[in-house]
Design a protein around this motif. Structure first.
Motif, PDB file in Angstrom:
ATOM      1  N   VAL A  12       0.815  -1.178   0.000  1.00  0.00           N
ATOM      2  CA  VAL A  12       0.000   0.000   0.000  1.00  0.00           C
ATOM      3  C   VAL A  12       0.858   1.240   0.000  1.00  0.00           C
ATOM      4  CG1 VAL A  12      -1.676  -1.228   1.355  1.00  0.00           C
ATOM      5  CG2 VAL A  12       0.042   0.109   2.466  1.00  0.00           C
ATOM      6  N   ALA A  13       0.265   2.334  -0.406  1.00  0.00           N
ATOM      7  CA  ALA A  13       0.930   3.617  -0.205  1.00  0.00           C
ATOM      8  C   ALA A  13       0.514   4.135   1.161  1.00  0.00           C
ATOM      9  CB  ALA A  13       0.515   4.597  -1.283  1.00  0.00           C
ATOM     10  N   LEU A  14       1.459   4.602   1.931  1.00  0.00           N
ATOM     11  CA  LEU A  14       1.135   5.137   3.253  1.00  0.00           C
ATOM     12  C   LEU A  14       0.715   6.589   3.152  1.00  0.00           C
ATOM     13  CD1 LEU A  14       4.013   3.733   5.434  1.00  0.00           C
ATOM     14  CD2 LEU A  14       1.757   2.802   5.029  1.00  0.00           C
ATOM     15  N   ALA A  15      -0.149   7.000   4.068  1.00  0.00           N
ATOM     16  CA  ALA A  15      -0.515   8.401   4.141  1.00  0.00           C
ATOM     17  C   ALA A  15       0.630   9.149   4.801  1.00  0.00           C
ATOM     18  CB  ALA A  15      -1.786   8.570   4.964  1.00  0.00           C
ATOM     19  N   GLY A 124       6.686  -5.604  15.621  1.00  0.00           N
ATOM     20  CA  GLY A 124       6.810  -4.189  15.295  1.00  0.00           C
ATOM     21  C   GLY A 124       5.901  -3.734  14.175  1.00  0.00           C
ATOM     22  N   TRP A 125       5.186  -4.657  13.539  1.00  0.00           N
ATOM     23  CA  TRP A 125       4.367  -4.307  12.376  1.00  0.00           C
ATOM     24  C   TRP A 125       3.105  -3.567  12.799  1.00  0.00           C
ATOM     25  CZ3 TRP A 125       4.405  -3.399   7.492  1.00  0.00           C
ATOM     26  CH2 TRP A 125       3.224  -3.406   6.747  1.00  0.00           C
ATOM     27  N   THR A 126       2.922  -2.375  12.254  1.00  0.00           N
ATOM     28  CA  THR A 126       1.727  -1.571  12.490  1.00  0.00           C
ATOM     29  C   THR A 126       1.039  -1.177  11.189  1.00  0.00           C
ATOM     30  OG1 THR A 126       2.921   0.537  12.414  1.00  0.00           O
ATOM     31  CG2 THR A 126       2.767  -0.566  14.566  1.00  0.00           C
ATOM     32  N   GLY A 127       1.577  -1.628  10.085  1.00  0.00           N
ATOM     33  CA  GLY A 127       1.077  -1.199   8.785  1.00  0.00           C
ATOM     34  C   GLY A 127       1.985  -0.181   8.138  1.00  0.00           C
ATOM     35  N   ALA A 128       2.991   0.280   8.861  1.00  0.00           N
ATOM     36  CA  ALA A 128       3.910   1.288   8.345  1.00  0.00           C
ATOM     37  C   ALA A 128       5.071   0.630   7.618  1.00  0.00           C
ATOM     38  CB  ALA A 128       4.434   2.162   9.485  1.00  0.00           C
ATOM     39  N   LEU A 205      17.147  11.546   1.065  1.00  0.00           N
ATOM     40  CA  LEU A 205      16.092  12.219   0.323  1.00  0.00           C
ATOM     41  C   LEU A 205      15.152  13.033   1.201  1.00  0.00           C
ATOM     42  CD1 LEU A 205      17.117  10.297  -1.922  1.00  0.00           C
ATOM     43  CD2 LEU A 205      14.760  10.095  -2.665  1.00  0.00           C
ATOM     44  N   PHE A 206      14.889  12.534   2.418  1.00  0.00           N
ATOM     45  CA  PHE A 206      13.837  13.148   3.218  1.00  0.00           C
ATOM     46  C   PHE A 206      14.280  13.606   4.602  1.00  0.00           C
ATOM     47  CE2 PHE A 206      11.942   9.726   0.594  1.00  0.00           C
ATOM     48  CZ  PHE A 206      11.307  10.538  -0.330  1.00  0.00           C
ATOM     49  N   GLY A 207      15.517  13.341   4.977  1.00  0.00           N
ATOM     50  CA  GLY A 207      15.989  13.721   6.296  1.00  0.00           C
ATOM     51  C   GLY A 207      15.790  12.609   7.308  1.00  0.00           C
ATOM     52  N   GLU A 208      16.350  12.791   8.486  1.00  0.00           N
ATOM     53  CA  GLU A 208      16.278  11.792   9.540  1.00  0.00           C
ATOM     54  C   GLU A 208      14.833  11.530   9.957  1.00  0.00           C
ATOM     55  OE1 GLU A 208      18.496   9.948  10.923  1.00  0.00           O
ATOM     56  OE2 GLU A 208      20.393  10.809  10.226  1.00  0.00           O
ATOM     57  N   TYR A 209      14.551  10.271  10.200  1.00  0.00           N
ATOM     58  CA  TYR A 209      13.214   9.866  10.642  1.00  0.00           C
ATOM     59  C   TYR A 209      13.380   8.630  11.502  1.00  0.00           C
ATOM     60  CZ  TYR A 209       8.364   8.236  10.385  1.00  0.00           C
ATOM     61  OH  TYR A 209       7.099   7.814  10.686  1.00  0.00           O
ATOM     62  N   GLU A 210      12.860   8.640  12.698  1.00  0.00           N
ATOM     63  CA  GLU A 210      13.147   7.575  13.661  1.00  0.00           C
ATOM     64  C   GLU A 210      12.554   6.228  13.261  1.00  0.00           C
ATOM     65  OE1 GLU A 210       9.406   8.460  16.710  1.00  0.00           O
ATOM     66  OE2 GLU A 210      11.466   8.713  17.375  1.00  0.00           O
ATOM     67  N   GLY A 211      11.580   6.237  12.333  1.00  0.00           N
ATOM     68  CA  GLY A 211      10.959   4.987  11.945  1.00  0.00           C
ATOM     69  C   GLY A 211      11.742   4.192  10.923  1.00  0.00           C
ATOM     70  N   ASP A 212      12.641   4.821  10.181  1.00  0.00           N
ATOM     71  CA  ASP A 212      13.367   4.135   9.116  1.00  0.00           C
ATOM     72  C   ASP A 212      14.226   2.995   9.673  1.00  0.00           C
ATOM     73  OD1 ASP A 212      12.343   5.731   7.113  1.00  0.00           O
ATOM     74  OD2 ASP A 212      13.969   7.193   7.242  1.00  0.00           O
TER      75      ASP A 212
END
Length: 352
Positions: A12-15, A124-128, A205-212
Protein backbone atom coordinates in the motif's frame (compact mmCIF):
# COMPACT_ATOMS: atom_id res chain seq x y z
CA UNK A 1 -10.97 -17.56 -6.92
CA UNK A 2 -13.38 -15.42 -8.88
CA UNK A 3 -12.67 -12.13 -7.18
CA UNK A 4 -9.49 -11.47 -9.14
CA UNK A 5 -10.19 -7.76 -9.49
CA UNK A 6 -9.47 -7.43 -5.77
CA UNK A 7 -6.35 -9.60 -5.61
CA UNK A 8 -3.65 -7.96 -3.56
CA UNK A 9 -0.88 -5.85 -4.94
CA UNK A 10 2.59 -5.79 -3.43
CA UNK A 11 1.90 -3.12 -0.85
CA UNK A 12 0.00 0.00 0.00
CA UNK A 13 0.93 3.62 -0.21
CA UNK A 14 1.13 5.14 3.25
CA UNK A 15 -0.51 8.40 4.14
CA UNK A 16 2.30 10.87 4.64
CA UNK A 17 2.91 14.53 4.06
CA UNK A 18 4.83 15.46 0.93
CA UNK A 19 8.45 16.48 1.42
CA UNK A 20 9.93 18.73 -1.25
CA UNK A 21 13.31 17.86 -2.69
CA UNK A 22 13.21 20.98 -4.79
CA UNK A 23 10.72 23.72 -5.50
CA UNK A 24 9.52 21.96 -8.64
CA UNK A 25 9.78 18.33 -7.47
CA UNK A 26 7.77 16.82 -4.61
CA UNK A 27 8.51 13.34 -3.38
CA UNK A 28 6.99 11.60 -0.38
CA UNK A 29 8.87 9.32 1.97
CA UNK A 30 6.05 6.79 1.83
CA UNK A 31 4.41 7.06 -1.59
CA UNK A 32 5.11 3.38 -2.13
CA UNK A 33 2.65 1.38 -4.13
CA UNK A 34 2.64 -2.04 -5.61
CA UNK A 35 4.69 -3.41 -8.55
CA UNK A 36 6.62 -6.91 -11.57
CA UNK A 37 8.26 -6.73 -14.85
CA UNK A 38 10.73 -8.50 -17.09
CA UNK A 39 12.53 -7.29 -20.18
CA UNK A 40 10.83 -9.74 -22.55
CA UNK A 41 7.52 -11.60 -22.51
CA UNK A 42 6.69 -12.82 -18.98
CA UNK A 43 6.20 -16.31 -20.44
CA UNK A 44 9.99 -16.37 -21.01
CA UNK A 45 10.52 -16.06 -17.26
CA UNK A 46 8.13 -18.70 -15.98
CA UNK A 47 9.15 -21.12 -13.28
CA UNK A 48 8.83 -24.48 -15.03
CA UNK A 49 8.50 -27.90 -13.44
CA UNK A 50 11.94 -29.46 -13.19
CA UNK A 51 13.75 -26.13 -13.62
CA UNK A 52 16.79 -25.65 -11.39
CA UNK A 53 19.15 -22.79 -10.60
CA UNK A 54 22.67 -23.91 -9.76
CA UNK A 55 21.17 -27.37 -9.40
CA UNK A 56 18.46 -26.29 -6.95
CA UNK A 57 14.70 -26.52 -7.50
CA UNK A 58 12.53 -23.63 -6.35
CA UNK A 59 9.40 -25.68 -5.64
CA UNK A 60 9.70 -24.23 -2.13
CA UNK A 61 8.55 -20.81 -3.39
CA UNK A 62 4.77 -20.78 -3.05
CA UNK A 63 1.59 -18.88 -3.79
CA UNK A 64 -0.72 -17.72 -1.01
CA UNK A 65 -4.45 -17.48 -1.66
CA UNK A 66 -6.29 -15.83 1.19
CA UNK A 67 -9.50 -14.09 2.15
CA UNK A 68 -10.19 -11.05 4.28
CA UNK A 69 -13.33 -9.05 4.96
CA UNK A 70 -12.42 -7.00 1.88
CA UNK A 71 -12.17 -9.89 -0.59
CA UNK A 72 -9.72 -12.42 -2.00
CA UNK A 73 -6.00 -11.77 -2.38
CA UNK A 74 -2.75 -13.28 -3.59
CA UNK A 75 0.73 -13.08 -2.08
CA UNK A 76 3.86 -15.22 -2.26
CA UNK A 77 5.83 -17.18 0.33
CA UNK A 78 8.96 -19.27 0.92
CA UNK A 79 9.03 -22.64 2.67
CA UNK A 80 11.51 -23.03 5.52
CA UNK A 81 13.54 -26.19 6.28
CA UNK A 82 11.51 -28.89 8.01
CA UNK A 83 8.34 -28.15 6.05
CA UNK A 84 6.20 -26.89 8.93
CA UNK A 85 6.66 -23.13 8.44
CA UNK A 86 6.95 -20.54 5.67
CA UNK A 87 7.93 -16.85 5.54
CA UNK A 88 5.92 -14.05 3.95
CA UNK A 89 5.29 -10.31 4.32
CA UNK A 90 3.43 -9.07 7.39
CA UNK A 91 1.00 -7.09 5.24
CA UNK A 92 -0.09 -10.39 3.66
CA UNK A 93 -0.81 -12.08 6.97
CA UNK A 94 -2.15 -9.57 9.48
CA UNK A 95 -5.93 -9.90 9.10
CA UNK A 96 -6.90 -12.86 6.91
CA UNK A 97 -9.80 -15.18 7.67
CA UNK A 98 -8.51 -18.15 5.66
CA UNK A 99 -5.29 -18.86 3.78
CA UNK A 100 -3.91 -21.62 1.58
CA UNK A 101 -0.26 -22.10 0.61
CA UNK A 102 0.55 -23.83 -2.69
CA UNK A 103 4.06 -25.11 -3.39
CA UNK A 104 5.52 -26.44 -6.63
CA UNK A 105 2.84 -24.59 -8.61
CA UNK A 106 3.02 -24.81 -12.40
CA UNK A 107 0.16 -23.98 -14.75
CA UNK A 108 -2.07 -23.46 -11.69
CA UNK A 109 -1.47 -27.04 -10.47
CA UNK A 110 0.35 -27.43 -7.15
CA UNK A 111 2.45 -30.35 -5.97
CA UNK A 112 1.69 -29.59 -2.32
CA UNK A 113 -1.18 -27.56 -0.84
CA UNK A 114 -1.45 -26.67 2.83
CA UNK A 115 -3.79 -24.61 4.97
CA UNK A 116 -2.24 -21.90 7.12
CA UNK A 117 -3.30 -22.34 10.73
CA UNK A 118 -1.36 -19.51 12.32
CA UNK A 119 0.40 -16.32 11.31
CA UNK A 120 3.09 -14.97 13.62
CA UNK A 121 3.39 -11.35 12.52
CA UNK A 122 6.45 -9.36 13.57
CA UNK A 123 5.65 -7.50 16.78
CA UNK A 124 6.81 -4.19 15.30
CA UNK A 125 4.37 -4.31 12.38
CA UNK A 126 1.73 -1.57 12.49
CA UNK A 127 1.08 -1.20 8.79
CA UNK A 128 3.91 1.29 8.34
CA UNK A 129 6.40 0.51 5.59
CA UNK A 130 10.07 1.35 5.82
CA UNK A 131 10.52 0.17 9.40
CA UNK A 132 11.93 -3.26 8.54
CA UNK A 133 9.03 -5.09 10.21
CA UNK A 134 7.12 -6.29 7.13
CA UNK A 135 7.69 -9.98 7.78
CA UNK A 136 5.63 -12.86 9.15
CA UNK A 137 5.98 -16.60 9.77
CA UNK A 138 3.20 -18.96 8.71
CA UNK A 139 2.47 -22.26 10.43
CA UNK A 140 1.14 -24.92 8.05
CA UNK A 141 -1.50 -27.48 9.02
CA UNK A 142 0.68 -30.38 7.90
CA UNK A 143 4.35 -30.87 7.18
CA UNK A 144 5.49 -30.51 3.56
CA UNK A 145 7.67 -33.56 3.06
CA UNK A 146 8.29 -33.77 -0.69
CA UNK A 147 9.70 -30.24 -1.16
CA UNK A 148 12.88 -28.83 0.34
CA UNK A 149 12.69 -25.57 2.27
CA UNK A 150 15.28 -22.79 2.16
CA UNK A 151 17.77 -21.80 4.81
CA UNK A 152 17.90 -18.10 5.65
CA UNK A 153 20.77 -15.70 5.23
CA UNK A 154 22.35 -14.51 8.48
CA UNK A 155 24.61 -11.93 6.82
CA UNK A 156 24.08 -8.42 5.49
CA UNK A 157 23.72 -8.95 1.73
CA UNK A 158 23.66 -5.30 0.68
CA UNK A 159 25.34 -4.87 -2.70
CA UNK A 160 24.80 -8.46 -3.78
CA UNK A 161 22.83 -9.72 -6.77
CA UNK A 162 19.57 -11.51 -6.01
CA UNK A 163 17.45 -14.14 -7.71
CA UNK A 164 13.85 -12.90 -7.42
CA UNK A 165 10.88 -15.28 -7.16
CA UNK A 166 7.11 -14.72 -6.87
CA UNK A 167 3.58 -15.43 -8.13
CA UNK A 168 2.45 -11.88 -8.86
CA UNK A 169 1.22 -9.90 -11.83
CA UNK A 170 3.45 -9.43 -14.85
CA UNK A 171 4.35 -6.95 -17.58
CA UNK A 172 7.23 -6.00 -19.85
CA UNK A 173 9.42 -3.27 -18.37
CA UNK A 174 9.07 -0.79 -21.24
CA UNK A 175 5.30 -1.21 -21.69
CA UNK A 176 2.97 1.75 -21.17
CA UNK A 177 0.33 -0.44 -19.54
CA UNK A 178 -0.25 -1.78 -16.07
CA UNK A 179 0.69 -5.22 -14.80
CA UNK A 180 -1.88 -7.98 -15.24
CA UNK A 181 -2.83 -11.56 -14.38
CA UNK A 182 -2.39 -12.99 -17.88
CA UNK A 183 0.27 -15.31 -16.43
CA UNK A 184 -2.01 -16.50 -13.62
CA UNK A 185 -0.93 -19.88 -12.30
CA UNK A 186 2.78 -19.42 -13.00
CA UNK A 187 5.61 -18.19 -10.83
CA UNK A 188 8.22 -15.92 -12.40
CA UNK A 189 11.85 -15.13 -11.76
CA UNK A 190 14.43 -12.51 -12.59
CA UNK A 191 17.46 -10.81 -11.08
CA UNK A 192 18.31 -7.52 -9.40
CA UNK A 193 20.82 -5.94 -7.03
CA UNK A 194 20.39 -4.59 -3.50
CA UNK A 195 21.88 -1.15 -4.13
CA UNK A 196 21.10 0.73 -0.91
CA UNK A 197 19.49 0.20 2.48
CA UNK A 198 16.25 1.94 3.39
CA UNK A 199 17.61 4.20 6.13
CA UNK A 200 20.46 5.54 4.00
CA UNK A 201 18.11 6.15 1.08
CA UNK A 202 15.34 7.83 3.07
CA UNK A 203 17.69 9.99 5.14
CA UNK A 204 19.37 11.39 2.03
CA UNK A 205 16.09 12.22 0.32
CA UNK A 206 13.84 13.15 3.22
CA UNK A 207 15.99 13.72 6.30
CA UNK A 208 16.28 11.79 9.54
CA UNK A 209 13.21 9.87 10.64
CA UNK A 210 13.15 7.58 13.66
CA UNK A 211 10.96 4.99 11.94
CA UNK A 212 13.37 4.14 9.12
CA UNK A 213 14.76 0.60 9.56
CA UNK A 214 13.63 0.73 13.19
CA UNK A 215 13.16 -3.03 13.40
CA UNK A 216 15.50 -4.19 10.66
CA UNK A 217 17.17 -3.31 7.39
CA UNK A 218 15.41 -2.95 4.07
CA UNK A 219 17.10 -3.59 0.72
CA UNK A 220 16.19 -1.21 -2.12
CA UNK A 221 16.66 -2.01 -5.81
CA UNK A 222 15.77 -0.18 -9.01
CA UNK A 223 14.68 -1.50 -12.39
CA UNK A 224 17.33 -0.34 -14.85
CA UNK A 225 16.70 -0.47 -18.56
CA UNK A 226 18.80 -3.19 -20.15
CA UNK A 227 18.89 -1.08 -23.33
CA UNK A 228 19.93 2.17 -21.67
CA UNK A 229 20.78 1.67 -18.02
CA UNK A 230 22.06 5.18 -17.45
CA UNK A 231 18.79 6.84 -18.39
CA UNK A 232 16.68 4.69 -16.07
CA UNK A 233 19.16 4.18 -13.24
CA UNK A 234 16.86 5.88 -10.74
CA UNK A 235 18.88 5.13 -7.61
CA UNK A 236 22.03 6.69 -9.06
CA UNK A 237 20.07 9.69 -10.34
CA UNK A 238 18.53 10.23 -6.89
CA UNK A 239 21.88 9.73 -5.15
CA UNK A 240 23.51 12.33 -7.39
CA UNK A 241 20.61 14.72 -6.85
CA UNK A 242 20.36 14.37 -3.07
CA UNK A 243 24.05 13.89 -2.32
CA UNK A 244 23.51 10.29 -1.28
CA UNK A 245 26.38 8.06 -0.25
CA UNK A 246 25.38 5.07 -2.40
CA UNK A 247 26.14 4.15 -5.97
CA UNK A 248 24.00 2.11 -8.32
CA UNK A 249 25.17 0.15 -11.34
CA UNK A 250 23.40 0.19 -14.68
CA UNK A 251 21.67 -3.12 -14.13
CA UNK A 252 21.99 -6.78 -15.02
CA UNK A 253 21.04 -6.51 -18.65
CA UNK A 254 18.29 -8.70 -20.04
CA UNK A 255 18.07 -10.64 -16.76
CA UNK A 256 16.98 -7.68 -14.64
CA UNK A 257 13.45 -7.68 -13.22
CA UNK A 258 11.27 -6.09 -10.56
CA UNK A 259 8.66 -7.50 -8.19
CA UNK A 260 4.96 -7.02 -8.92
CA UNK A 261 1.52 -6.99 -7.32
CA UNK A 262 1.09 -10.45 -5.76
CA UNK A 263 4.85 -10.92 -5.32
CA UNK A 264 4.59 -9.57 -1.78
CA UNK A 265 6.09 -12.07 0.63
CA UNK A 266 8.12 -13.77 -2.09
CA UNK A 267 11.85 -14.15 -1.83
CA UNK A 268 15.11 -12.55 -2.84
CA UNK A 269 17.67 -15.37 -2.87
CA UNK A 270 21.44 -15.02 -2.71
CA UNK A 271 23.95 -17.70 -3.73
CA UNK A 272 26.63 -18.24 -1.07
CA UNK A 273 28.77 -20.57 -3.15
CA UNK A 274 27.03 -23.77 -2.12
CA UNK A 275 23.32 -23.01 -1.70
CA UNK A 276 20.60 -20.44 -2.30
CA UNK A 277 19.65 -18.60 0.90
CA UNK A 278 16.50 -16.58 1.51
CA UNK A 279 17.89 -13.07 1.93
CA UNK A 280 14.94 -10.70 1.44
CA UNK A 281 11.14 -10.77 1.70
CA UNK A 282 9.34 -8.64 -0.89
CA UNK A 283 7.61 -5.71 0.74
CA UNK A 284 6.87 -2.72 -1.51
CA UNK A 285 7.26 -1.02 -4.88
CA UNK A 286 7.64 2.68 -5.59
CA UNK A 287 7.20 4.98 -8.58
CA UNK A 288 9.34 7.70 -7.09
CA UNK A 289 11.07 9.10 -10.18
CA UNK A 290 9.37 12.33 -11.33
CA UNK A 291 8.04 12.16 -14.88
CA UNK A 292 9.94 15.32 -15.77
CA UNK A 293 13.25 13.56 -15.03
CA UNK A 294 12.61 10.92 -17.69
CA UNK A 295 13.85 7.94 -15.67
CA UNK A 296 10.42 6.32 -15.17
CA UNK A 297 9.32 4.87 -18.51
CA UNK A 298 5.61 4.76 -17.67
CA UNK A 299 3.42 5.91 -14.80
CA UNK A 300 0.75 3.54 -16.10
CA UNK A 301 3.11 0.60 -15.53
CA UNK A 302 4.15 0.37 -11.89
CA UNK A 303 6.94 -2.07 -12.74
CA UNK A 304 8.42 -0.18 -15.65
CA UNK A 305 12.06 0.77 -16.07
CA UNK A 306 12.98 3.33 -13.44
CA UNK A 307 10.75 2.06 -10.62
CA UNK A 308 11.99 0.85 -7.22
CA UNK A 309 11.27 -2.07 -4.92
CA UNK A 310 12.02 -2.79 -1.29
CA UNK A 311 12.49 -6.06 0.61
CA UNK A 312 12.79 -6.80 4.30
CA UNK A 313 16.33 -8.05 5.01
CA UNK A 314 16.06 -11.51 6.55
CA UNK A 315 19.36 -11.36 8.46
CA UNK A 316 17.83 -8.66 10.66
CA UNK A 317 15.28 -11.21 11.87
CA UNK A 318 17.36 -14.39 11.80
CA UNK A 319 17.19 -14.97 15.55
CA UNK A 320 13.43 -14.37 15.63
CA UNK A 321 12.81 -16.73 12.70
CA UNK A 322 15.02 -19.44 14.13
CA UNK A 323 13.38 -19.17 17.55
CA UNK A 324 9.83 -19.03 16.20
CA UNK A 325 9.83 -21.54 13.34
CA UNK A 326 10.64 -24.53 15.51
CA UNK A 327 8.40 -27.52 14.75
CA UNK A 328 6.93 -29.47 17.62
CA UNK A 329 5.66 -32.64 15.91
CA UNK A 330 4.08 -34.03 19.06
CA UNK A 331 1.91 -30.95 19.52
CA UNK A 332 1.24 -29.78 15.97
CA UNK A 333 -1.84 -31.97 15.76
CA UNK A 334 -3.26 -30.09 18.73
CA UNK A 335 -3.10 -26.70 17.01
CA UNK A 336 -6.71 -25.67 16.39
CA UNK A 337 -7.76 -24.92 12.85
CA UNK A 338 -9.05 -21.55 14.01
CA UNK A 339 -6.65 -18.85 12.91
CA UNK A 340 -4.39 -17.45 15.60
CA UNK A 341 -3.07 -14.42 13.79
CA UNK A 342 -0.75 -12.62 16.18
CA UNK A 343 0.64 -9.11 16.16
CA UNK A 344 -0.77 -5.91 14.75
CA UNK A 345 -4.03 -6.19 12.85
CA UNK A 346 -3.93 -2.76 11.31
CA UNK A 347 -2.82 -2.50 7.72
CA UNK A 348 -3.61 -0.58 4.63
CA UNK A 349 -3.47 -2.25 1.22
CA UNK A 350 -3.92 -0.92 -2.28
CA UNK A 351 -6.04 -3.35 -4.29
CA UNK A 352 -5.11 -4.34 -7.82
Amino acid sequence: MKNLTKIAAVVVALAASQVALAASVNLSRDDRVALTGNNTSPADWRLQDGMTFNGRSFDGVGRLLFNTSQGGYVCSTTLLPGGYFAVTAAHCADDFTSMTAEFGLYGDVAKETRKVTQAIVHSGWTGALGTGSDIAILRLDKQVTSIQGFNISTTNDLGKDFLIMGYGTTQVGNANAGTNWNEWGWGHYGYNTADVDGKTFNTALFGEYEGDDKYGMEYIADYDSYANGTKHNTLQILSDYAGGSWSSGEGLGMNEALIAGGDSGGGDFVWNGSEWLLSGVHSWGWQICPTSWGCDVSKANSSSWGDLSGSTAVFSHAAWIQATAVPEPATLAMVPMALLAMGALRRRRQQA
